[in-house]
Write an enzyme that holds these catalytic residues in place. Structure first.
Site, short mmCIF file in Angstrom:
data_model
loop_
_atom_site.label_atom_id
_atom_site.label_comp_id
_atom_site.label_asym_id
_atom_site.label_seq_id
_atom_site.Cartn_x
_atom_site.Cartn_y
_atom_site.Cartn_z
N THR A 60 19.90 -43.75 -80.07
CA THR A 60 20.03 -43.61 -81.52
C THR A 60 19.39 -42.33 -82.02
OG1 THR A 60 19.20 -44.56 -83.59
CG2 THR A 60 17.97 -45.08 -81.64
N ASP A 61 19.85 -41.86 -83.18
CA ASP A 61 19.20 -40.69 -83.80
C ASP A 61 17.83 -41.05 -84.38
OD1 ASP A 61 20.07 -42.23 -85.95
OD2 ASP A 61 21.06 -40.58 -87.01
N TYR A 80 11.62 -50.43 -83.53
CA TYR A 80 12.94 -50.25 -82.90
C TYR A 80 13.08 -48.84 -82.33
CZ TYR A 80 17.91 -49.00 -82.68
OH TYR A 80 19.13 -48.51 -82.28
P1 NAD Z 1 24.23 -55.16 -81.17
O1 NAD Z 1 22.92 -55.74 -81.60
O2 NAD Z 1 25.46 -55.45 -81.97
O3 NAD Z 1 24.54 -55.60 -79.67
C1 NAD Z 1 23.57 -55.62 -78.68
C2 NAD Z 1 24.12 -56.40 -77.50
O4 NAD Z 1 23.12 -56.39 -76.46
C3 NAD Z 1 24.43 -57.87 -77.82
O5 NAD Z 1 25.66 -58.23 -77.28
C4 NAD Z 1 23.29 -58.62 -77.12
O6 NAD Z 1 23.68 -59.92 -76.70
C5 NAD Z 1 22.99 -57.71 -75.96
N1 NAD Z 1 21.61 -57.88 -75.48
C6 NAD Z 1 20.47 -57.90 -76.23
N2 NAD Z 1 19.41 -58.13 -75.43
C7 NAD Z 1 19.88 -58.22 -74.16
C8 NAD Z 1 19.27 -58.43 -72.91
N3 NAD Z 1 17.94 -58.63 -72.79
N4 NAD Z 1 20.05 -58.46 -71.80
C9 NAD Z 1 21.40 -58.29 -71.90
N5 NAD Z 1 22.04 -58.11 -73.08
C10 NAD Z 1 21.29 -58.07 -74.19
O7 NAD Z 1 23.96 -53.60 -81.06
P2 NAD Z 1 24.93 -52.37 -81.38
O8 NAD Z 1 24.78 -52.03 -82.80
O9 NAD Z 1 26.24 -52.62 -80.77
O10 NAD Z 1 24.18 -51.23 -80.55
C11 NAD Z 1 24.47 -51.01 -79.16
C12 NAD Z 1 23.62 -49.87 -78.65
O11 NAD Z 1 23.88 -48.69 -79.41
C13 NAD Z 1 22.12 -50.13 -78.76
O12 NAD Z 1 21.51 -49.60 -77.61
C14 NAD Z 1 21.71 -49.35 -80.00
O13 NAD Z 1 20.37 -48.93 -79.91
C15 NAD Z 1 22.66 -48.18 -79.93
N6 NAD Z 1 23.00 -47.57 -81.23
C16 NAD Z 1 23.43 -48.34 -82.28
C17 NAD Z 1 23.79 -47.74 -83.48
C18 NAD Z 1 24.31 -48.55 -84.64
O14 NAD Z 1 24.52 -48.01 -85.73
N7 NAD Z 1 24.58 -49.84 -84.48
C19 NAD Z 1 23.69 -46.35 -83.63
C20 NAD Z 1 23.24 -45.60 -82.53
C21 NAD Z 1 22.92 -46.22 -81.34
#
Ligand code: NAD
Ligand code: TYD
Length: 358
Positions: free
Chosen positions: A131-132, A166
């Protein structure tokens, strides 16, 4: 690369990445590893669950022994790591879970990959999605001629300065990935992306939460004055960037991904109200009264804005979905998928899948 492990594939962004890879690369085996926490939902992947090149494994990324077994069983050669705890407000209430999953889970995955690959790095790649927010916060200043809310941007060279539990946990995981590259020579890549929005996002994040609340005429809790700025990217544009970088990114490198699309929260809220009310045939302004200013989030980062020119110049990636059109698509999706929204908010889907995989 044939056998690709995608972690967190049942979550928001992960489900879009799994769908893209399963459909676009029938010659790959896509293994979706997910613990199905509150944020993971296999209903996000109904359309690909029967595809011959798709497998789902319910596992926790902190369970090192199981990870080792999965690497052997599927002979994994590429990893796209998205599994994480992802919501800032939850991290403020429960930082331990974030350190456990995001830091220790990532480390466990790296170590399982290193053991399986045994120093033979040919055709291998560990791609970490971040993430940023690891870069901290930017000022809100509007000097003449500067794009919309400030003169400064997060670049790949920006020093890490995370503020929330986070972002601190994601920063820790990024450092471990780079350490595995620098220490062991593991082919690894990190990308840092701005805020995503679109279908299948869990309704705890600003956009889906507010769409749901406007539909149900519930209050819209705006933290502080609603002046905070985020840089929004349609989730399918992020998934396309991940595909491109997975195949053509420079190993050992970092790329920032962003929408060149800064918005103040309050302006998004007005846009959401206008869009939902219009699509529900309500009179203009019918939901304005739902706006409720509440106590600010602790340590609330003022502004995020990504400079994604490196990705544009080196790999030719551009965001394609214009924000107002992306919001319209997203609102329509939530309106057409009330059942998904209701089961996700009621927790029914969790009970169903917990029983299924017990
Ligand atoms: P999300 O919370 O929708 O999904 C996370 C997924 O990870 C879920 O399916 C959950 O069941 C799984 N998970 C959580 N803990 C786990 C564990 N211990 N073992 C296995 N699986 C596990 O998140 P998202 O918004 O889809 O984000 C996905 C990735 O992208 C993350 O790494 C997040 O940091 C990164 N990210 C998100 C955003 C955003 O705007 N949502 C922006 C930049 C980066
Ligand atoms: P969020 O979607 O949680 O993403 P992040 O904190 O990772 O950027 O929040 C986006 C912005 O919206 C952020 O400035 C916090 C704000 N916000 C609210 O004002 N009210 C809310 O109920 C939520 C969830 C977020």
């Amino acid at each position: 690369m044939k056998n690709v492990l995608i972690t967190g594939g049942a979550g928001f962004i992960g489900s879009h990445v799994v769908r893209l890879f399963v459909n676009k690369y029938p010659e790959y085996r896509i293994v979706n590893l997910d613990a199905l926490t509150y944020a993971g939902n296999l209903a996000n992947l109904r359309d690909v669950e029967d595809a011959p090149n798709y497998s789902f494994v319910k596992a926790d990324i902190c369970d090192f022994e199981t990870l080792c077994r999965i690497f052997v069983q599927y002979d994994i050669d590429g990893v796209i790591h998205l599994a994480a705890e992802s919501h800032v407000d939850r991290s403020i209430k429960d930082p331990f879970t974030f350190a456990r999953t995001n830091v220790m889970g990532t480390l466990s995955l790296l170590e399982a990959a290193r053991r399986h690959w045994g120093g033979d790095w040919e055709g291998k790649l560990f791609y970490h999605i971040s993430t940023d927010e690891v870069y901290g916060a930017l000022e809100l200043d509007q000097p003449e001629g500067c794009a919309p809310y400030g003169s400064d941007f997060f670049r790949e060279s920006t020093k890490y300065a995370p503020h929330s539990p986070y972002s601190a946990s994601k920063a820790g995981s990024d450092h471990f990935v780079r350490a595995y590259h620098d220490t062991y020579g593991m082919p690894a890549l990190v990308t840092n992306c701005s805020n995503n929005y679109g279908p299948y996002q869990f309704p705890e994040k600003l956009i889906p939460l507010f769409i749901n609340n406007i539909c149900k005429s519930k209050p819209l809790p705006i933290y502080g004055k609603g002046e905070n700025v985020r840089d929004w990217l349609y989730v399918e544009d992020h998934a396309r960037a991940i595909d491109l970088i997975f195949h053509r990114g420079r190993v050992g490198d970092t790329y920032n991904i962003g929408g060149f699309n800064e918005w103040k929260n309050i302006d998004i809220v007005h846009l959401l109200i206008r869009t939902v009310d219009r699509l529900l045939h309500r009179p203009e302004g019918a939901s304005d009264h739902l706006i409720t200013y509440v106590t600010d989030r602790a340590g609330h980062d003022l502004r995020y804005a990504i400079d994604a020119t490196k990705l544009r110049n080196e790999l030719g990636w551009e965001p394609t979905v214009q924000f107002e059109l992306g919001i319209e698509k997203t609102v329509r999706w939530y309106l057409e998928n009330q059942e998904w929204l209701d089961t996700v908010t009621s927790g029914d889907y969790r009970r169903y899948y917990e029983e299924m995989y017990r």
